[in-house]
Design an enzyme around this catalytic site. Structure first.
Site, PDB file in Angstrom:
ATOM      1  CG  HIS A   1       0.770   5.124   4.366  1.00 12.28           C
ATOM      2  ND1 HIS A   1      -0.038   5.007   5.472  1.00 12.28           N
ATOM      3  CD2 HIS A   1       1.559   4.016   4.367  1.00 12.28           C
ATOM      4  CE1 HIS A   1       0.255   3.891   6.123  1.00 12.28           C
ATOM      5  NE2 HIS A   1       1.227   3.264   5.473  1.00 12.28           N
TER       6      HIS A   1
ATOM      7  CG  HIS B   1      -0.317  -0.243   2.512  1.00 12.51           C
ATOM      8  ND1 HIS B   1       0.038  -1.513   2.915  1.00 12.51           N
ATOM      9  CD2 HIS B   1       0.046   0.580   3.519  1.00 12.51           C
ATOM     10  CE1 HIS B   1       0.580  -1.463   4.112  1.00 12.51           C
ATOM     11  NE2 HIS B   1       0.611  -0.195   4.506  1.00 12.51           N
TER      12      HIS B   1
HETATM   13  P1  AMP Z   1       1.708   0.176   7.390  1.00 12.69           P
HETATM   14  O1  AMP Z   1       2.150   0.353   8.819  1.00 12.69           O
HETATM   15  O2  AMP Z   1       2.494   0.984   6.409  1.00 12.69           O
HETATM   16  O3  AMP Z   1       1.651  -1.298   7.031  1.00 12.69           O
HETATM   17  O4  AMP Z   1       0.247   0.781   7.312  1.00 12.69           O
HETATM   18  C1  AMP Z   1      -0.912   0.066   7.575  1.00 12.69           C
HETATM   19  C2  AMP Z   1      -2.015   1.076   7.694  1.00 12.69           C
HETATM   20  O5  AMP Z   1      -3.245   0.418   7.582  1.00 12.69           O
HETATM   21  C3  AMP Z   1      -2.013   1.819   9.042  1.00 12.69           C
HETATM   22  O6  AMP Z   1      -1.888   3.229   8.815  1.00 12.69           O
HETATM   23  C4  AMP Z   1      -3.365   1.458   9.639  1.00 12.69           C
HETATM   24  O7  AMP Z   1      -3.957   2.526  10.329  1.00 12.69           O
HETATM   25  C5  AMP Z   1      -4.159   1.091   8.403  1.00 12.69           C
HETATM   26  N1  AMP Z   1      -5.259   0.179   8.647  1.00 12.69           N
HETATM   27  C6  AMP Z   1      -5.247  -0.961   9.370  1.00 12.69           C
HETATM   28  N2  AMP Z   1      -6.462  -1.566   9.330  1.00 12.69           N
HETATM   29  C7  AMP Z   1      -7.250  -0.778   8.542  1.00 12.69           C
HETATM   30  C8  AMP Z   1      -8.609  -0.848   8.111  1.00 12.69           C
HETATM   31  N3  AMP Z   1      -9.414  -1.867   8.476  1.00 12.69           N
HETATM   32  N4  AMP Z   1      -9.098   0.143   7.338  1.00 12.69           N
HETATM   33  C9  AMP Z   1      -8.304   1.169   6.973  1.00 12.69           C
HETATM   34  N5  AMP Z   1      -7.010   1.296   7.335  1.00 12.69           N
HETATM   35  C10 AMP Z   1      -6.491   0.329   8.111  1.00 12.69           C
END
Ligand code: AMP
Ligand code: ZN
Length: 141
Positions: A102, A100
């Site tokens: 951000h 993903h």
């Molecule tokens: P990373 O730490 O780069 O893997 O980012 C994962 C992101 O996913 C974090 O910013 C979380 O807040 C976000 N996240 C986790 N679960 C969900 C969800 N169900 N819906 C939307 N965002 C999520």
């Protein structure tokens, strides 16, 4: 699609999300723990674990979608700038192992922006920088 993957569930619609955009290859939705107002995530619909694994066409599509969304969101939200961030590997802060990007709008107004990275830029050693750069060049072949 993998059964255990949270973001595959979001793409499939079995896990709820606040969708902001979708095309043939990508899906974008709001982050539930926003670092700033408008923090969202762009994912490929096809599962890839991380930056090391994602095929070039999916990476290109996600990056272009993130740019398109950022260009619309920054003026619409009154943001002053935007960060694109990818975390690859647990030690690089990755917590969800479906690639993903951000998209994090940034604000002078800190009531809208809680993001702080634990990195404070300080000058590096010029020789060490050059030597490490040479290693990367050698690795690229
Ligand atoms: P990373 O730490 O780069 O893997 O980012 C994962 C992101 O996913 C974090 O910013 C979380 O807040 C976000 N996240 C986790 N679960 C969900 C969800 N169900 N819906 C939307 N965002 C999520
Ligand atoms: Zn997945």
């Amino acid at each position: 699609m993998t059964d255990q993957c949270l973001f595959c569930g979001i793409v499939a619609g079995t896990v709820p999300s606040v969708k902001v955009a979708e095309d043939e290859t990508t899906y974008a939705f709001m982050d539930i723990n926003p670092g700033s107002d408008g923090h969202l995530l762009v994912v490929p619909k096809r599962h890839s674990k991380d930056l090391m694994e994602i095929p070039a066409d999916d990476l290109a599509a996600v990056t272009l979608a993130a740019q398109r969304i950022a260009k619309a969101a920054v003026p619409a939200l009154g943001a002053d700038g935007v960060n694109l961030l990818n975390c690859c590997g647990a030690d690089a802060w990755q917590t969800v192992f479906h690639f993903h990007l951000h998209v994090i709008p940034r604000y002078v107004d800190k009531s809208r922006d809680r993001l702080g990275l634990p990195w404070v830029p300080t000058p590096g050693d010029a020789e060490a920088i050059a030597a490490t750069g040479a290693k990367v060049v050698a690795a690229l072949g």
